[in-house]
Design a protein around this motif. Structure first.
Motif, PDB file in Angstrom:
ATOM      1  N   GLN B 158       0.816  -1.113  -0.007  1.00  0.00           N
ATOM      2  CA  GLN B 158       0.040  -0.055   0.084  1.00  0.00           C
ATOM      3  C   GLN B 158       0.839   1.443   0.115  1.00  0.00           C
ATOM      4  O   GLN B 158       2.252   1.225   0.222  1.00  0.00           O
ATOM      5  CB  GLN B 158      -0.859   0.000   1.319  1.00  0.00           C
ATOM      6  CG  GLN B 158      -1.539  -1.238   1.539  1.00  0.00           C
ATOM      7  CD  GLN B 158      -1.993  -1.085   2.964  1.00  0.00           C
ATOM      8  OE1 GLN B 158      -2.566  -0.040   3.564  1.00  0.00           O
ATOM      9  NE2 GLN B 158      -2.393  -2.221   3.608  1.00  0.00           N
ATOM     10  N   ILE B 159       0.348   2.648  -0.170  1.00  0.00           N
ATOM     11  CA  ILE B 159       1.006   3.549  -0.148  1.00  0.00           C
ATOM     12  C   ILE B 159       1.025   4.074   1.344  1.00  0.00           C
ATOM     13  O   ILE B 159       0.123   3.958   2.152  1.00  0.00           O
ATOM     14  CB  ILE B 159       0.331   4.673  -0.700  1.00  0.00           C
ATOM     15  CG1 ILE B 159       0.115   4.667  -2.402  1.00  0.00           C
ATOM     16  CG2 ILE B 159       0.581   6.263  -0.555  1.00  0.00           C
ATOM     17  CD1 ILE B 159      -0.628   5.592  -3.322  1.00  0.00           C
ATOM     18  N   GLY B 160       2.213   4.532   1.648  1.00  0.00           N
ATOM     19  CA  GLY B 160       2.419   4.639   3.126  1.00  0.00           C
ATOM     20  C   GLY B 160       3.767   5.498   3.268  1.00  0.00           C
ATOM     21  O   GLY B 160       4.356   6.189   2.232  1.00  0.00           O
ATOM     22  N   GLY B 161       4.343   5.255   4.552  1.00  0.00           N
ATOM     23  CA  GLY B 161       5.634   6.421   4.891  1.00  0.00           C
ATOM     24  C   GLY B 161       6.975   5.689   5.155  1.00  0.00           C
ATOM     25  O   GLY B 161       7.691   6.272   5.666  1.00  0.00           O
ATOM     26  N   VAL B 162       6.843   4.385   4.799  1.00  0.00           N
ATOM     27  CA  VAL B 162       8.147   3.603   5.140  1.00  0.00           C
ATOM     28  C   VAL B 162       8.904   3.789   3.657  1.00  0.00           C
ATOM     29  O   VAL B 162       8.517   3.240   2.443  1.00  0.00           O
ATOM     30  CB  VAL B 162       7.908   2.174   5.652  1.00  0.00           C
ATOM     31  CG1 VAL B 162       9.314   1.686   5.638  1.00  0.00           C
ATOM     32  CG2 VAL B 162       7.348   2.255   7.050  1.00  0.00           C
ATOM     33  N   SER B 163      10.300   4.395   3.623  1.00  0.00           N
ATOM     34  CA  SER B 163      10.993   4.052   2.545  1.00  0.00           C
ATOM     35  C   SER B 163      12.180   3.123   3.096  1.00  0.00           C
ATOM     36  O   SER B 163      12.720   3.023   4.038  1.00  0.00           O
ATOM     37  CB  SER B 163      11.570   5.438   2.115  1.00  0.00           C
ATOM     38  OG  SER B 163      10.734   6.258   1.699  1.00  0.00           O
ATOM     39  N   PHE B 164      12.473   2.232   1.609  1.00  0.00           N
ATOM     40  CA  PHE B 164      13.409   1.073   1.860  1.00  0.00           C
ATOM     41  C   PHE B 164      14.484   1.118   1.043  1.00  0.00           C
ATOM     42  O   PHE B 164      14.230   1.287  -0.169  1.00  0.00           O
ATOM     43  CB  PHE B 164      12.716  -0.160   1.757  1.00  0.00           C
ATOM     44  CG  PHE B 164      13.397  -1.177   1.721  1.00  0.00           C
ATOM     45  CD1 PHE B 164      14.637  -1.549   2.443  1.00  0.00           C
ATOM     46  CD2 PHE B 164      13.174  -2.351   0.945  1.00  0.00           C
ATOM     47  CE1 PHE B 164      15.117  -2.597   2.512  1.00  0.00           C
ATOM     48  CE2 PHE B 164      13.700  -3.519   0.742  1.00  0.00           C
ATOM     49  CZ  PHE B 164      14.940  -3.670   1.737  1.00  0.00           C
ATOM     50  N   MET B 165      15.781   1.453   1.381  1.00  0.00           N
ATOM     51  CA  MET B 165      16.930   1.320   0.655  1.00  0.00           C
ATOM     52  C   MET B 165      17.721   0.083   0.556  1.00  0.00           C
ATOM     53  O   MET B 165      17.973  -0.432   1.602  1.00  0.00           O
ATOM     54  CB  MET B 165      17.710   2.674   0.594  1.00  0.00           C
ATOM     55  CG  MET B 165      18.268   2.998   2.116  1.00  0.00           C
ATOM     56  SD  MET B 165      19.194   4.528   2.280  1.00  0.00           S
ATOM     57  CE  MET B 165      20.533   4.113   1.684  1.00  0.00           C
ATOM     58  N   ALA B 166      17.914  -0.610  -0.400  1.00  0.00           N
ATOM     59  CA  ALA B 166      18.621  -1.954  -0.348  1.00  0.00           C
ATOM     60  C   ALA B 166      19.648  -2.056  -1.514  1.00  0.00           C
ATOM     61  O   ALA B 166      19.501  -1.853  -2.391  1.00  0.00           O
ATOM     62  CB  ALA B 166      17.767  -3.056  -0.543  1.00  0.00           C
ATOM     63  N   GLN B 167      21.099  -2.540  -1.150  1.00  0.00           N
ATOM     64  CA  GLN B 167      21.902  -2.521  -1.984  1.00  0.00           C
ATOM     65  C   GLN B 167      21.665  -3.722  -2.850  1.00  0.00           C
ATOM     66  O   GLN B 167      21.752  -3.815  -4.234  1.00  0.00           O
ATOM     67  CB  GLN B 167      23.365  -2.760  -1.293  1.00  0.00           C
ATOM     68  CG  GLN B 167      24.589  -2.856  -1.965  1.00  0.00           C
ATOM     69  CD  GLN B 167      25.803  -2.410  -1.279  1.00  0.00           C
ATOM     70  OE1 GLN B 167      25.666  -2.094  -0.135  1.00  0.00           O
ATOM     71  NE2 GLN B 167      26.813  -2.151  -2.250  1.00  0.00           N
ATOM     72  N   TYR B 206      18.930  11.930   0.141  1.00  0.00           N
ATOM     73  CA  TYR B 206      17.434  12.170  -0.432  1.00  0.00           C
ATOM     74  C   TYR B 206      16.358  11.778   0.460  1.00  0.00           C
ATOM     75  O   TYR B 206      15.320  12.738   0.922  1.00  0.00           O
ATOM     76  CB  TYR B 206      17.389  11.720  -1.546  1.00  0.00           C
ATOM     77  CG  TYR B 206      16.142  11.791  -2.354  1.00  0.00           C
ATOM     78  CD1 TYR B 206      15.752  12.858  -3.013  1.00  0.00           C
ATOM     79  CD2 TYR B 206      15.040  10.811  -2.150  1.00  0.00           C
ATOM     80  CE1 TYR B 206      14.543  13.229  -3.629  1.00  0.00           C
ATOM     81  CE2 TYR B 206      13.914  11.025  -2.813  1.00  0.00           C
ATOM     82  CZ  TYR B 206      13.588  12.103  -3.395  1.00  0.00           C
ATOM     83  OH  TYR B 206      12.371  12.364  -3.987  1.00  0.00           O
ATOM     84  N   LEU B 207      16.410  10.647   1.225  1.00  0.00           N
ATOM     85  CA  LEU B 207      15.030  10.324   1.919  1.00  0.00           C
ATOM     86  C   LEU B 207      14.946  10.900   3.149  1.00  0.00           C
ATOM     87  O   LEU B 207      13.897  11.184   3.652  1.00  0.00           O
ATOM     88  CB  LEU B 207      15.413   8.672   2.102  1.00  0.00           C
ATOM     89  CG  LEU B 207      15.205   7.770   1.165  1.00  0.00           C
ATOM     90  CD1 LEU B 207      15.460   6.362   1.579  1.00  0.00           C
ATOM     91  CD2 LEU B 207      13.712   8.104   0.302  1.00  0.00           C
ATOM     92  N   MET B 208      16.318  11.468   3.782  1.00  0.00           N
ATOM     93  CA  MET B 208      16.036  12.414   4.848  1.00  0.00           C
ATOM     94  C   MET B 208      15.529  13.367   4.659  1.00  0.00           C
ATOM     95  O   MET B 208      14.358  14.005   5.624  1.00  0.00           O
ATOM     96  CB  MET B 208      17.636  12.528   5.290  1.00  0.00           C
ATOM     97  CG  MET B 208      17.585  13.591   6.437  1.00  0.00           C
ATOM     98  SD  MET B 208      19.433  13.927   6.775  1.00  0.00           S
ATOM     99  CE  MET B 208      19.732  15.220   5.608  1.00  0.00           C
ATOM    100  N   LYS B 214       8.425   8.933   6.238  1.00  0.00           N
ATOM    101  CA  LYS B 214       8.473   9.007   7.692  1.00  0.00           C
ATOM    102  C   LYS B 214       9.565   8.151   8.387  1.00  0.00           C
ATOM    103  O   LYS B 214       9.909   8.409   9.587  1.00  0.00           O
ATOM    104  CB  LYS B 214       7.013   8.693   8.136  1.00  0.00           C
ATOM    105  CG  LYS B 214       6.042   9.561   7.694  1.00  0.00           C
ATOM    106  CD  LYS B 214       5.990  10.925   7.758  1.00  0.00           C
ATOM    107  CE  LYS B 214       4.715  11.743   6.802  1.00  0.00           C
ATOM    108  NZ  LYS B 214       5.342  13.147   6.736  1.00  0.00           N
ATOM    109  N   VAL B 215       9.807   6.993   7.950  1.00  0.00           N
ATOM    110  CA  VAL B 215      10.807   6.042   8.536  1.00  0.00           C
ATOM    111  C   VAL B 215      11.508   5.633   7.353  1.00  0.00           C
ATOM    112  O   VAL B 215      11.028   5.138   6.203  1.00  0.00           O
ATOM    113  CB  VAL B 215       9.875   4.998   8.929  1.00  0.00           C
ATOM    114  CG1 VAL B 215      11.035   3.814   9.649  1.00  0.00           C
ATOM    115  CG2 VAL B 215       8.858   5.305  10.064  1.00  0.00           C
ATOM    116  N   ILE B 216      12.794   5.546   7.344  1.00  0.00           N
ATOM    117  CA  ILE B 216      13.846   4.833   6.463  1.00  0.00           C
ATOM    118  C   ILE B 216      14.294   3.351   6.972  1.00  0.00           C
ATOM    119  O   ILE B 216      14.648   3.350   8.225  1.00  0.00           O
ATOM    120  CB  ILE B 216      15.140   5.900   6.565  1.00  0.00           C
ATOM    121  CG1 ILE B 216      14.475   7.128   5.934  1.00  0.00           C
ATOM    122  CG2 ILE B 216      16.105   5.008   5.560  1.00  0.00           C
ATOM    123  CD1 ILE B 216      15.658   8.182   6.041  1.00  0.00           C
TER     124      ILE B 216
END
Lengths: 463, 463
Positions: B158-167, B206-208, B214-216
């Motif tokens: 769903q659309i929300g506030g958690v962004s996820f960065m992964a190598q 960027y995400l900051m 809201k959460v990384i």
């Protein structure tokens, strides 16, 4: 007094009286009788209710257990607490062998005297008694089931080799539900509640000698007879794997346990030392209890600590390497030169021939098969972890089927790591039901293999 | 050189060129184009393939990006590695703003020179570049999705506030699949692969600053620019919760990480110190990453460390008390006398008025409601854990609905513990999708609340 060998008459009774049987579907005595009928139990079944006449659920009903007039192996007692001691007296007069008192309202709510009175009655007639305030027992082989829980709330366990003893009814039924969802099967479930007569010492003694039980898992709050427990624990741990989850480790938890089953939780550090000395596998949480049960239920003893890791996701291979390397007892295997040669021939050029072996995201059934074939003959590999991330392009049902096929042939302990939502879970169920233990985290997988190997080391020291 | 602010043009592009677009459904360039069409992306979309003419998937196809003749915000490049540098040159001539290179075959397989050449081209034209060897990005708000994975293998977030960065691509997609199965929503997914130009420092920067985030959460293998990373980590941690899972903690894991993404994993103890100083929440495993993401995504900051526990299973209450008491930072709340009075009035006599509050196995919606009402006003209670074991007779959909209703009203952090198979999982999905975080173990629940409170303490120290 209790004789733990009589527990067999509770689990394999040829005749059962349900005392407090009722026509009212909301009553515990109705649910228990109905469950016996539904389960296909093929012994004799006698509803007992002093206020009911005629038939309940199609079975002839007796006013008292003394009216039945033939041998009763097990009486399941589900009447209000104040009536239980007199019912136990009647059971004694009817020469009932064993009784399970599911009724609550005894020591756990302060009625210690009523409980003492109940135990005195049972002892007077040499009735082996479970409870009060318990769920009783379940044995999928004999189809005995005294649980008064709605069956749709619990996943049904297959027949298997894991026996589970639990003091607490609710945690017991929760874990039983989880066991139903797992691929390994259940031998016995025993919920013993207040342990007024039969206690953890008796039950452990029984399960230790029971040939159908290959692995024992226990949820404990208190230990009543410390010295006897130490004795039986040592024997049990030497005989088969025993996995224990102990509640009441902290001061706050101990206090809470006391108010729950009036158990004296005791000093956890002392208990932990007892468990370790007995070779018990100590679980820190419900999930760990299941992880360990799963691996001990299905896997052979590893010959050594060296683990090979195969993966279709490099990162998952790294995380699993970290988990194995920090397990304290496992080692990352060094493949033999022969294995490296075989792999170099069978793998595409982009695959680095190293452990963890990263087959890459496009790896399908064939690449997994070739890798496993090479590792099976490697004397430097004692155990195998196969990581399959089903989100990758190459992984599908054919890949899962290949792991299952390989699992049926390998002589080494082999487990899978597979993590994800619906598409993954479908494949996990497929692999688990075929006897391949699947873990949803690298840590859980490594901890479980480490527990398996630690138990081997423990047994070797005992020899 | 890369400008991290241009990442916005990757995530919210008004025009996208898919270079390597193909009619062949097995080609990555086909899957990416098809995913854009399926997602409902409403910007301009240009397939580019020097060997194809006419239309691909109904869209006019260009032989080169230079033929398009209007502004391209994002070029997604999916052609074989050896052609990528020249494609990048063309992108430069066409004044493309940003590029995502999904193609593999660069430094990760030893082709460092080819990768250097690629970076040089991108830098020459000031193109902000992600990859190579990456999955690219997903943004459910803009409907941008460069993932070349079969959509049926991934649960949709769903659309929300958690962004996820992964190598790592595979671990990235696995965690993305898990996020799809959770109740909390996704803001951005960024898989950055070899990090040849844009790296963890740029993405974190960027995400900051991104208001939708809201959460990384981050899955890291290596850190390239140590000093810059420390700087941005400090800023990011002070601004929003950052949860990190680091692979390559042990010597063996570090070696494995190097062979995976050519990352220099570095000394984990040093990195751990950096994370802690920045206030990052450190996850030990994929499952922990999700547990923490869940609580930070939905829960308000607790005012203090005091936890109330409500349960319908005594044993589960004890296990949770142990987990809270041994968390290192949380405390078992002492209810005020006023709360005790209110509870004594509303609870049946068998309920001990203490914390954990054991409502007993027959507790249904009303008893949970009365208990929660009493705790809401208690100034000694900062956080609430509600345990609901759905195997018990009293727990059902009405009970779950009551927790959801209460969750929508309470101002205190409130989470649930619910453990079991099918019947339980159905209710867990119901509660999670309504914004109540559900945990499947007491330890996970306590660790998550502890992380939430530790972050409050960290922020307070910063003030």
């Amino acid at each position: 007094m209790a004789n733990f060998r009589n527990i067999k008459s509770m689990l394999k009774p040829r005749s059962v009286a349900v005392i407090g049987a009722s026509r009212d579907p909301d009553k515990v005595g109705h649910v228990i009788l109905q469950n016996y009928i539904n389960s296909g139990y093929d012994g004799r079944l006698y509803p007992v209710n002093k206020n009911a006449e005629g038939k309940i659920l199609g079975l002839k009903t007796y006013a008292s257990v003394t009216d039945i007039g033939s041998q009763i192996d097990l009486a399941v007692i589900a009447v209000p607490a104040q009536f239980v001691p007199s019912v136990m007296e009647e059971c004694g007069k009817a020469r009932v062998k064993t009784a399970i008192v599911v009724s609550g309202g005894f020591a756990e709510v302060g009625n210690k005297d009523l409980q003492d009175q109940l135990v005195a009655s049972a002892n007077k007639y040499s009735i082996t008694m479970m409870g009060p305030n318990c769920l009783g027992v379940m044995d999928p082989r004999s189809r005995v089931d005294t649980l008064f829980l709605p069956t749709y709330k619990l996943s049904k366990a297959q027949i298997g080799g894991v026996s589970f003893m639990a003091q607490s009814g609710a945690v017991g039924s929760t874990i039983l539900d989880l066991i139903g969802g797992e691929g390994f099967g259940l031998s016995k479930f025993i919920s013993y509640g207040n342990a007024a007569q039969l206690d953890e010492v008796d039950i452990l003694n029984y399960l230790m000698e029971d040939d159908e039980t290959k692995v024992i898992i226990m949820y404990l709050e208190g230990i009543k007879r410390g010295k006897e427990f130490i004795d039986v624990a040592k024997k049990a741990g030497a005989k088969k794997p025993v996995i224990v989850l102990k509640a009441g480790k902290t001061a706050a938890g101990t206090k809470a346990a006391h108010s729950h089953t009036a158990a004296l939780a005791g000093d956890f550090e002392v208990q932990e030392a007892i468990f370790r000395q007995a070779g018990f596998i100590i679980a820190q949480d419900i999930s760990e209890l299941l992880y360990y049960a799963k691996i001990f239920a299905s896997e052979p003893a590893p010959r050594g600590p060296r683990v090979a890791i195969i993966t279709n996701g490099g990162g998952a291979g790294v995380l699993t390497t970290d988990a194995v390397a920090s397990s304290g007892v496992l080692k990352i295997a060094d493949f033999t030169n022969q294995t490296k040669k075989v792999l170099a021939r069978s793998m595409p050029p982009l695959v680095n021939i190293t452990n963890p072996l990263d087959l890459a995201g496009d790896a399908g059934a064939k690449r997994y098969n070739d890798a496993l074939d090479a590792l099976e003959g490697d004397p430097n590999v004692d155990m195998i972890i196969v990581i399959m991330l089903f989100q990758t392009p190459g992984a599908d049902s054919a890949s899962a089927a290949k792991l299952i096929d390989y699992k049926s042939r390998t002589l080494k302990p082999m487990i899978a790591i597979s993590i994800g939502s619906e598409y993954t879970e479908m494949h996990n169920r497929m692999m688990e039901s075929a006897g391949l233990p699947v873990y949803d985290s690298p840590t859980a997988a490594a901890h479980s293999l480490a527990a398996l190997y630690r138990y081997v080391l423990f047994r070797d020291r005992k020899r």
